[in-house]
Every structure is written in structure tokens, then in C-alpha cells.
Design an enzyme around this catalytic site. Structure first.
Site, mmCIF file in Angstrom:
data_model
loop_
_atom_site.group_PDB
_atom_site.id
_atom_site.type_symbol
_atom_site.label_atom_id
_atom_site.label_comp_id
_atom_site.label_asym_id
_atom_site.label_seq_id
_atom_site.Cartn_x
_atom_site.Cartn_y
_atom_site.Cartn_z
ATOM 1 N N TRP A 1 0.840 -1.216 0.000
ATOM 2 C CA TRP A 1 0.000 0.000 0.000
ATOM 3 C C TRP A 1 0.860 1.244 0.000
ATOM 4 C CZ3 TRP A 1 -4.331 -1.108 -1.908
ATOM 5 C CH2 TRP A 1 -4.975 -2.303 -1.600
ATOM 6 N N ASP B 1 -1.763 6.669 6.280
ATOM 7 C CA ASP B 1 -2.791 5.732 5.825
ATOM 8 C C ASP B 1 -3.040 4.771 6.992
ATOM 9 O OD1 ASP B 1 -4.318 3.711 4.721
ATOM 10 O OD2 ASP B 1 -2.929 3.245 3.081
ATOM 11 N N LYS C 1 -12.327 -1.791 6.846
ATOM 12 C CA LYS C 1 -11.549 -2.648 7.743
ATOM 13 C C LYS C 1 -11.900 -2.478 9.216
ATOM 14 C CE LYS C 1 -8.393 -3.355 4.148
ATOM 15 N NZ LYS C 1 -7.613 -2.528 3.240
HETATM 16 C C1 LIG Z 1 -7.063 -2.036 2.192
HETATM 17 C C2 LIG Z 1 -6.050 -0.973 2.233
HETATM 18 C C3 LIG Z 1 -6.013 0.043 1.267
HETATM 19 C C4 LIG Z 1 -6.914 0.085 0.075
HETATM 20 O O1 LIG Z 1 -8.127 0.638 0.357
HETATM 21 P P1 LIG Z 1 -9.228 0.885 -0.778
HETATM 22 O O2 LIG Z 1 -10.312 1.518 0.050
HETATM 23 O O3 LIG Z 1 -9.587 -0.428 -1.366
HETATM 24 O O4 LIG Z 1 -8.667 1.821 -1.781
HETATM 25 C C5 LIG Z 1 -5.059 1.044 1.423
HETATM 26 N N1 LIG Z 1 -4.197 1.023 2.432
HETATM 27 C C6 LIG Z 1 -4.195 0.058 3.366
HETATM 28 C C7 LIG Z 1 -3.209 0.087 4.475
HETATM 29 C C8 LIG Z 1 -5.128 -0.975 3.288
HETATM 30 O O5 LIG Z 1 -5.141 -1.950 4.216
#
Ligand SMILES: *Cc1c(COP(=O)(O)O)cnc(C)c1O
Length: 354
Positions: free
Chosen positions: A100, A167, A191
Site C-alpha cells: 500500500w 494511511d 476494515k
Molecule cells: C485495504 C487498504 C487500502 C486500500 O483501500 P481501498 O479503500 O480499497 O482503496 C489502502 N491502504 C491500506 C493500508 C489498506 O489496508
């Protein structure tokens, strides 16, 4: 029978949230209308949006500290470029801790120069780099708090001399942190918060407005702040369900209370991984994630037996990501300690069979 859901995302949500969300789709608060058929400009929905935004700031301890919470669309992946569009003028520093983080770097590179302050690529991202410098002349520093795929997590954040952007898609609301260290926090809902379809973005307002480029409206944090996170039609179901999860968390005692549970779950699975000779942890111990535990089964001949046992125990979503292989137990806020106990029993039973 309800399964033990270890899926990495979308993933387990609190049962009471699923029930309330389903009810609201049929009839929102006895209004005779469905949540998804009312105007997003109606008082009923504006109240929901405001409550969700306020709860997010309250849980993070960021009320009255110059932050605004937004519920946007396009997933965390859209934030990879939105961050750059809104903050990147000359150069930014990125910490490369996995898949990511790389995606965030690649999007930002479209707009300007990116400097990798540190990377753990040479070890297939099984650890978190430490002791790096963040140049103070850069526009911002970007990191990924929890590496969902590799199962590593930043335990101590640097004192960044420039706005720190994080993030937190896979560990937001799971542990106490000084969230006021961050300029921007973003997280896809799917998540720890709700269904896919909305992304929480928490922005410190005074870091905005410093780039010279024109920013398209939908990409502009200021426009979204100015319109109360309603610049266009928001994803009403995802926002409502996220609001319910945040309410659930607040009623449980907030982040500190869930953190205690999360630590119990993590201790339980990691002690089994360490004590059971059939399994091996992927991430280095000091950087192990309390959300995603990654491990491999050392003896390939036992794979089929193990997977049959998992299935019989009602365990879902344990397969590891292809870049790590093996297994990954994702233990988000709504996963119960009991589910982890069931998994650990299966692992130790496998040892007694082997
Ligand atoms: C799942 C995830 C993403 C991607 O998220 P989307 O909403 O599908 O774009 C980005 N960063 C991390 C750390 C993730 O676990």
C-alpha cells in the site's frame, strides 16, 4: 451458523451494527422511508453525517484541535493521489513499508518528486524501518500505520518536522495514539469501520491551501470541508453504517477499551505461533501488527489437514496474501476473542495430530 471471520477486508462488523443497518434500509427510525431512498439533504441524513463526523473526531481525541472529519468516496486508493494534489508542491518524503505504501508513492510520483526516507523492501517488508531522517524542507511525510498484507505495524511514530500524513486503513480506532501528531489521517471504511464505499479523512485545516496548482473540486479537501462533507451525494449507507460502528465503539468505552481486547487477541495468536513448532511468524517480533497476524505452516504436507480443520471449525478468510503466502489472521475490532480462541485450538490440535 455465524462464521469466525478473519477476512482482511471487507471484514467482520459488529452483529448489532449489521442488524441496525439492515433495519434502517427497510425503515429509518420509523420514518416510513428507507435510509437509501431519502434525500441526502434531508434533516435526517444531515444529522447522520454530522454525528458520524463528530464521533470520529471525538474517538480520536481531536475535537477542538483544528481538525475536520470527512467521509469521501474512492477508497483509500483515491487518497494516495488526493494527498499529493493538496499538499505536494516541491517534494515529499515517503516511508516504504509494503504494497500500500508503494501504491501511495506511485500516485504521488505523478505530481512531483518523491523521496523514500526508508524502505524494508530488501526483506520483503517483514519489518518497519526506524531511525530515518525526515527533511524539514519537504512538504509532508507519508507513512502507513499498519501493513495489512505483511502484518507489520508502526509502534512509535517519528516526531515529524513537517505535516505527517498516515494511511490508517487497517488499524484506525484499534489503539490509542496521539492523533494530534498527524496532519492527515485517512482510512477506507471496510476494515475497522463499515462497508466499502466511504473513506474517512481527518484533516488539520491549517496545512491546506499551500500549493499553487489548481485542484479539481472533487479532489479538493477545502471544497469538501466547506460543504460539510456533502459536496456531492455521499455514500449514505456506508456513512450510516460507519456511524453505527463508531457509536458501538463509543459505548464499549472507546479506543482504550477496544485496544485492551485487541492486545489480548494478538497475544493469544502470537504465543501460539511462537510455541507451536508447526508454525512460523512472518513479521519480526517487535513490529508485529495487532490487527493482521501473518504466519506460515512449516510442513506443507499438513496443509490439507489444517485447512479441513479450519473449515470444520467455521473459520473464514485465513488465507494469506499472495505476496507473503501462508496465512493471515485479521483480527479487527469486531472480531471476538472467542474467535481467536477457536483458531488457536485448531492450531494446537494440528500439533497433537502431527
Ligand atoms: C485495504 C487498504 C487500502 C486500500 O483501500 P481501498 O479503500 O480499497 O482503496 C489502502 N491502504 C491500506 C493500508 C489498506 O489496508
Amino acid at each position: 451458523m455465524k462464521k469466525h471471520n478473519f477476512s482482511a477486508g471487507p471484514c467482520v462488523l459488529p452483529q448489532e451494527v449489521l442488524q441496525k443497518a439492515s433495519q434502517a434500509v427497510l425503515d429509518l427510525d420509523h420514518s416510513g422511508l428507507s435510509l437509501i431512498e431519502i434525500s441526502h439533504r434531508s434533516k435526517a441524513f444531515v444529522d447522520i453525517m454530522e454525528k458520524a463526523r463528530a464521533l470520529a473526531l471525538e474517538l480520536l481525541g481531536l475535537e477542538g484541535k483544528g481538525y475536520k472529519a470527512l467521509f469521501l468516496q474512492g477508497g483509500a486508493s483515491t487518497q494516495f493521489l488526493m494527498v499529493a494534489l493538496n499538499l505536494l508542491e516541491k517534494r515529499a518524503g515517503y516511508l516504504n513499508t509494503g504494497t500500500w505504501a508503494n501504491k501511495a508513492i506511485n500516485e504521488a510520483k505523478i505530481y512531483d518528486d518523491i523521496y523514500e526516507v526508508a524502505s524494508s523492501k530488501e526483506a520483503n517488508y517483514n519489518y518497519i524501518p526506524k531511525g530515518y531522517d525526515i527533511p524539514e524542507e519537504y512538504d509532508y511525510f507519508h507513512c502507513t500505520s499498519n501493513n495489512t498484507i505483511f502484518g507489520t505495524q508502526i509502534k512509535a511514530f517519528p516526531d515529524s518536522p513537517i505535516p505527517m500524513v498516515c494511511d490508517m486503513s487497517s488499524d484506525i480506532f484499534s489503539r490509542t495514539l496521539d492523533f494530534s501528531k498527524f496532519g492527515i489521517i485517512y482510512a477506507g471504511a471496510q476494515k475497522n469501520m463499515g462497508p466499502a464505499g466511504t473513506t474517512l479523512v481527518v484533516v488539520k485545516e491549517d496545512i491546506l491551501g499551500k500549493v499553487s496548482r489548481k485542484i479539481p473540486s472533487m479532489m479538493d479537501y477545502k471544497k469538501h470541508i466547506g460543504s460539510g462533507s456533502m459536496f456531492n451525494t455521499p455514500p449514505v449507507f456506508a456513512v450510516y453504517t460507519s456511524m453505527l460502528t463508531l457509536e458501538w465503539l463509543k459505548n464499549l468505552g472507546g479506543i482504550a477499551a477496544i485496544e485492551e481486547e485487541n492486545e489480548k487477541k494478538a497475544r493469544l495468536i502470537y504465543s501460539e505461533i511462537d510455541l507451536n513448532p508447526l508454525f512460523k511468524g512472518f513479521a519480526v517480533k517487535e513490529d508485529r501488527s495487532i490487527m493482521n497476524a501473518t504466519f506460515t505452516l512449516e510442513n506443507e504436507n499438513l496443509k490439507e489437514t489444517f485447512e479441513t480443520m479450519l473449515k470444520e471449525a467455521g473459520i473464514n478468510g485465513l488465507n494469506g496474501h499472495r505476496s507473503v503466502g501462508g496465512y493471515r489472521a485479521s483480527m479487527y475490532n469486531a472480531l471476538s476473542l472467542d474467535s481467536v480462541k477457536v483458531l488457536v485450538e485448531v492450531m494446537s490440535e494440528l500439533e497433537s495430530k502431527a
